[in-house]
Design a protein around this motif. Structure first.
Motif, PDB file in Angstrom:
ATOM      1  N   CYS A  46      21.814  10.066  12.671  1.00  0.00           N
ATOM      2  CA  CYS A  46      22.293   9.741  14.006  1.00  0.00           C
ATOM      3  C   CYS A  46      22.410  11.038  14.797  1.00  0.00           C
ATOM      4  CB  CYS A  46      23.633   9.012  13.940  1.00  0.00           C
ATOM      5  SG  CYS A  46      24.316   8.584  15.566  1.00  0.00           S
ATOM      6  N   LEU A  47      21.642  11.171  15.862  1.00  0.00           N
ATOM      7  CA  LEU A  47      21.665  12.363  16.707  1.00  0.00           C
ATOM      8  C   LEU A  47      22.591  12.114  17.893  1.00  0.00           C
ATOM      9  CD1 LEU A  47      17.853  13.280  16.828  1.00  0.00           C
ATOM     10  CD2 LEU A  47      19.583  14.023  15.196  1.00  0.00           C
ATOM     11  N   MET A  48      23.593  12.971  18.047  1.00  0.00           N
ATOM     12  CA  MET A  48      24.546  12.850  19.150  1.00  0.00           C
ATOM     13  C   MET A  48      24.631  14.195  19.863  1.00  0.00           C
ATOM     14  SD  MET A  48      27.549  10.711  17.204  1.00  0.00           S
ATOM     15  CE  MET A  48      28.511  10.548  18.698  1.00  0.00           C
ATOM     16  N   GLY A  49      24.653  14.173  21.186  1.00  0.00           N
ATOM     17  CA  GLY A  49      24.723  15.417  21.936  1.00  0.00           C
ATOM     18  C   GLY A  49      24.681  15.157  23.419  1.00  0.00           C
ATOM     19  N   ASP A  50      24.792  16.230  24.185  1.00  0.00           N
ATOM     20  CA  ASP A  50      24.766  16.140  25.645  1.00  0.00           C
ATOM     21  C   ASP A  50      23.374  15.738  26.125  1.00  0.00           C
ATOM     22  OD1 ASP A  50      27.404  16.961  25.756  1.00  0.00           O
ATOM     23  OD2 ASP A  50      26.859  19.081  25.752  1.00  0.00           O
ATOM     24  N   LYS A  94      15.717  20.885  10.288  1.00  0.00           N
ATOM     25  CA  LYS A  94      15.755  20.779   8.820  1.00  0.00           C
ATOM     26  C   LYS A  94      16.197  19.382   8.391  1.00  0.00           C
ATOM     27  CE  LYS A  94      16.602  25.689   7.910  1.00  0.00           C
ATOM     28  NZ  LYS A  94      17.563  26.697   7.375  1.00  0.00           N
ATOM     29  N   ALA A  95      17.154  18.808   9.115  1.00  0.00           N
ATOM     30  CA  ALA A  95      17.588  17.447   8.795  1.00  0.00           C
ATOM     31  C   ALA A  95      16.462  16.443   9.015  1.00  0.00           C
ATOM     32  CB  ALA A  95      18.805  17.091   9.638  1.00  0.00           C
ATOM     33  N   LEU A  96      15.699  16.616  10.093  1.00  0.00           N
ATOM     34  CA  LEU A  96      14.572  15.718  10.356  1.00  0.00           C
ATOM     35  C   LEU A  96      13.461  15.898   9.321  1.00  0.00           C
ATOM     36  CD1 LEU A  96      14.363  15.960  14.253  1.00  0.00           C
ATOM     37  CD2 LEU A  96      15.276  14.087  12.883  1.00  0.00           C
ATOM     38  N   ASP A 152       8.131  -0.809   8.761  1.00  0.00           N
ATOM     39  CA  ASP A 152       8.446  -1.009   7.345  1.00  0.00           C
ATOM     40  C   ASP A 152       7.796   0.073   6.485  1.00  0.00           C
ATOM     41  OD1 ASP A 152       9.436  -2.269   5.053  1.00  0.00           O
ATOM     42  OD2 ASP A 152       7.565  -3.361   4.786  1.00  0.00           O
ATOM     43  N   LYS A 153       8.577   0.680   5.615  1.00  0.00           N
ATOM     44  CA  LYS A 153       8.150   1.795   4.764  1.00  0.00           C
ATOM     45  C   LYS A 153       7.697   2.989   5.600  1.00  0.00           C
ATOM     46  CE  LYS A 153       6.890  -0.991   0.749  1.00  0.00           C
ATOM     47  NZ  LYS A 153       5.832  -1.328  -0.224  1.00  0.00           N
ATOM     48  N   GLY A 154       8.281   3.109   6.775  1.00  0.00           N
ATOM     49  CA  GLY A 154       8.004   4.243   7.653  1.00  0.00           C
ATOM     50  C   GLY A 154       9.295   4.715   8.293  1.00  0.00           C
ATOM     51  N   ILE A 155       9.208   5.183   9.531  1.00  0.00           N
ATOM     52  CA  ILE A 155      10.373   5.695  10.245  1.00  0.00           C
ATOM     53  C   ILE A 155      10.448   4.997  11.599  1.00  0.00           C
ATOM     54  CG2 ILE A 155      11.409   7.719  11.346  1.00  0.00           C
ATOM     55  CD1 ILE A 155      10.274   9.419   9.172  1.00  0.00           C
ATOM     56  N   CYS A 156      11.619   4.419  11.889  1.00  0.00           N
ATOM     57  CA  CYS A 156      11.877   3.784  13.171  1.00  0.00           C
ATOM     58  C   CYS A 156      12.855   4.655  13.948  1.00  0.00           C
ATOM     59  CB  CYS A 156      12.441   2.372  12.971  1.00  0.00           C
ATOM     60  SG  CYS A 156      12.754   1.500  14.524  1.00  0.00           S
ATOM     61  N   CYS A 157      12.439   5.141  15.107  1.00  0.00           N
ATOM     62  CA  CYS A 157      13.274   5.996  15.958  1.00  0.00           C
ATOM     63  C   CYS A 157      13.799   5.154  17.115  1.00  0.00           C
ATOM     64  CB  CYS A 157      12.466   7.174  16.497  1.00  0.00           C
ATOM     65  SG  CYS A 157      11.735   8.217  15.208  1.00  0.00           S
ATOM     66  N   LYS A 168      16.841  15.506  22.436  1.00  0.00           N
ATOM     67  CA  LYS A 168      16.971  14.505  21.366  1.00  0.00           C
ATOM     68  C   LYS A 168      15.793  13.535  21.390  1.00  0.00           C
ATOM     69  CE  LYS A 168      20.989  12.927  22.607  1.00  0.00           C
ATOM     70  NZ  LYS A 168      21.201  13.777  23.805  1.00  0.00           N
ATOM     71  N   SER A 169      15.440  13.047  22.577  1.00  0.00           N
ATOM     72  CA  SER A 169      14.338  12.093  22.679  1.00  0.00           C
ATOM     73  C   SER A 169      13.002  12.739  22.323  1.00  0.00           C
ATOM     74  CB  SER A 169      14.270  11.514  24.099  1.00  0.00           C
ATOM     75  OG  SER A 169      15.464  10.821  24.410  1.00  0.00           O
ATOM     76  N   GLN A 170      12.816  14.006  22.683  1.00  0.00           N
ATOM     77  CA  GLN A 170      11.568  14.691  22.354  1.00  0.00           C
ATOM     78  C   GLN A 170      11.390  14.830  20.852  1.00  0.00           C
ATOM     79  OE1 GLN A 170       9.196  15.526  24.526  1.00  0.00           O
ATOM     80  NE2 GLN A 170      10.405  14.616  26.162  1.00  0.00           N
ATOM     81  N   LEU A 171      12.486  15.128  20.160  1.00  0.00           N
ATOM     82  CA  LEU A 171      12.411  15.238  18.696  1.00  0.00           C
ATOM     83  C   LEU A 171      12.087  13.890  18.069  1.00  0.00           C
ATOM     84  CD1 LEU A 171      15.437  17.619  18.029  1.00  0.00           C
ATOM     85  CD2 LEU A 171      13.041  18.128  17.616  1.00  0.00           C
ATOM     86  N   LEU A 172      12.686  12.820  18.586  1.00  0.00           N
ATOM     87  CA  LEU A 172      12.407  11.488  18.040  1.00  0.00           C
ATOM     88  C   LEU A 172      10.941  11.101  18.256  1.00  0.00           C
ATOM     89  CD1 LEU A 172      15.570   9.409  19.045  1.00  0.00           C
ATOM     90  CD2 LEU A 172      15.004  10.362  16.825  1.00  0.00           C
ATOM     91  N   LYS A 173      10.408  11.387  19.444  1.00  0.00           N
ATOM     92  CA  LYS A 173       9.004  11.052  19.721  1.00  0.00           C
ATOM     93  C   LYS A 173       8.060  11.856  18.829  1.00  0.00           C
ATOM     94  CE  LYS A 173       9.786   9.677  24.527  1.00  0.00           C
ATOM     95  NZ  LYS A 173       9.531   9.982  25.959  1.00  0.00           N
ATOM     96  N   TYR A 174       8.425  13.110  18.554  1.00  0.00           N
ATOM     97  CA  TYR A 174       7.568  13.922  17.679  1.00  0.00           C
ATOM     98  C   TYR A 174       7.569  13.352  16.258  1.00  0.00           C
ATOM     99  CZ  TYR A 174       5.536  17.961  15.361  1.00  0.00           C
ATOM    100  OH  TYR A 174       4.722  18.772  14.614  1.00  0.00           O
TER     101      TYR A 174
END
Length: 209
Positions: A135-139, A108-110, A195-200, A144-150
Motif C-alpha cells: 500500500c503506497l501512501m503519500g502526498d 526496493k519494496a516494488l 490472475d497470477k500477475g500484478i494488479c495496480c 506514486k501513480s508513475q511507479l504503479l504504471k511502470y
C-alpha cells in the motif's frame, strides 16, 4: 492504439487453439470476421442488427508468462554477467522507473513485489500463496501513480486500474447486458484479468463500498 476507445469483440477458438489463452492475456489473432447466426426467437429479437465475432486460426502470445518464457543464450549471458558483477539487489531496484529520482526504499519494496515469494504446498494439500501486497501512501505529486504504471508495464501479466468510479465488487466481476440479445452475462474485473500477475489499483481511498 494509444488514446483509442477500448472495444470488445468475441473470438471463437476451435480444435487445438482452445485453452491456449485466458482472460487478461495480450494476444495477436489471425482469423475471419463473421456475423453471429441467430435463429428462432433470438433472430426476431435482434431484428436487422447482427453481432459479429472472429473465427480464429492462429493465436500468438505477445506477453508470455515467466513459465513460458524461453531464455536465449544471449539473455543468459547477460544474467550471468550481472550476477558476477554483484550488488544485484541495489542495481535492479535502481532500474525500476529510472526517470524518477530517489525513492530507493520504495523501489526496493516494488522489486520484492515483482519477485514475490515461492508458493508453498503443505502435506495436507493446503496451498499458501507467496504474493505480496503493498500500500503506497503519500502526498500528491510524489510519483506514486508513475511507479504503479511502470510496474504494470514491466510484468508479463499486469493490470492498472483506478479506484475512482469503481467498487470493490466491480474489481472482481461485473454483470453486463448484451447490446444485441439483451441478455445478462458475467464480465471479469481487474483482479480476474491480473490472475497470477500484478494488479495496480490507483486512488484506492476513492473507491465505493
Amino acid at each position: 492504439p494509444v488514446g483509442a476507445i477500448p472495444r470488445r469483440l468475441a473470438v471463437q477458438l476451435t480444435g487445438e487453439l482452445t485453452r491456449t489463452c485466458t482472460a487478461g492475456d495480450i494476444i495477436q489473432i489471425a482469423g475471419v470476421f463473421l456475423p453471429v447466426p441467430y435463429s428462432g426467437y433470438q433472430a426476431l429479437r435482434a431484428g436487422l442488427l447482427s453481432d459479429t465475432f472472429i473465427e480464429a486460426f492462429h493465436v500468438e502470445q505477445l506477453r508470455k508468462s515467466y513459465e513460458r518464457e524461453q531464455v536465449s543464450t544471449e539473455m543468459q549471458e547477460k544474467v550471468d554477467q550481472v550476477i558476477r558483477e554483484g550488488d544485484v539487489y541495489e542495481r535492479l531496484s535502481q532500474s525500476i522507473a529510472p526517470e524518477i529520482y530517489g525513492l530507493a526504499d520504495l523501489k526496493k519494496a516494488l522489486l520484492l513485489l515483482l519477485v514475490s515469494a515461492p508458493e508453498r504446498c503443505l502435506v495436507d494439500g493446503m496451498r499458501l500463496r507467496g504474493d505480496l501486497h503493498i500500500c503506497l501512501m503519500g502526498d500528491p505529486g510524489v510519483a506514486k501513480s508513475q511507479l504503479l504504471k511502470y510496474i504494470a508495464r514491466a510484468t508479463p501479466r499486469g493490470v492498472y486500474t483506478t479506484g475512482k468510479g469503481s467498487s470493490g465488487v466491480g474489481l472482481t466481476a461485473a454483470v453486463v447486458r448484451d447490446s444485441v440479445t439483451n441478455e445478462l452475462m458475467l464480465e471479469g474485473g481487474a483482479l480476474i484479468l491480473a490472475d497470477k500477475g500484478i494488479c495496480c489499483i490507483d486512488e484506492f481511498d476513492k473507491m465505493n463500498e
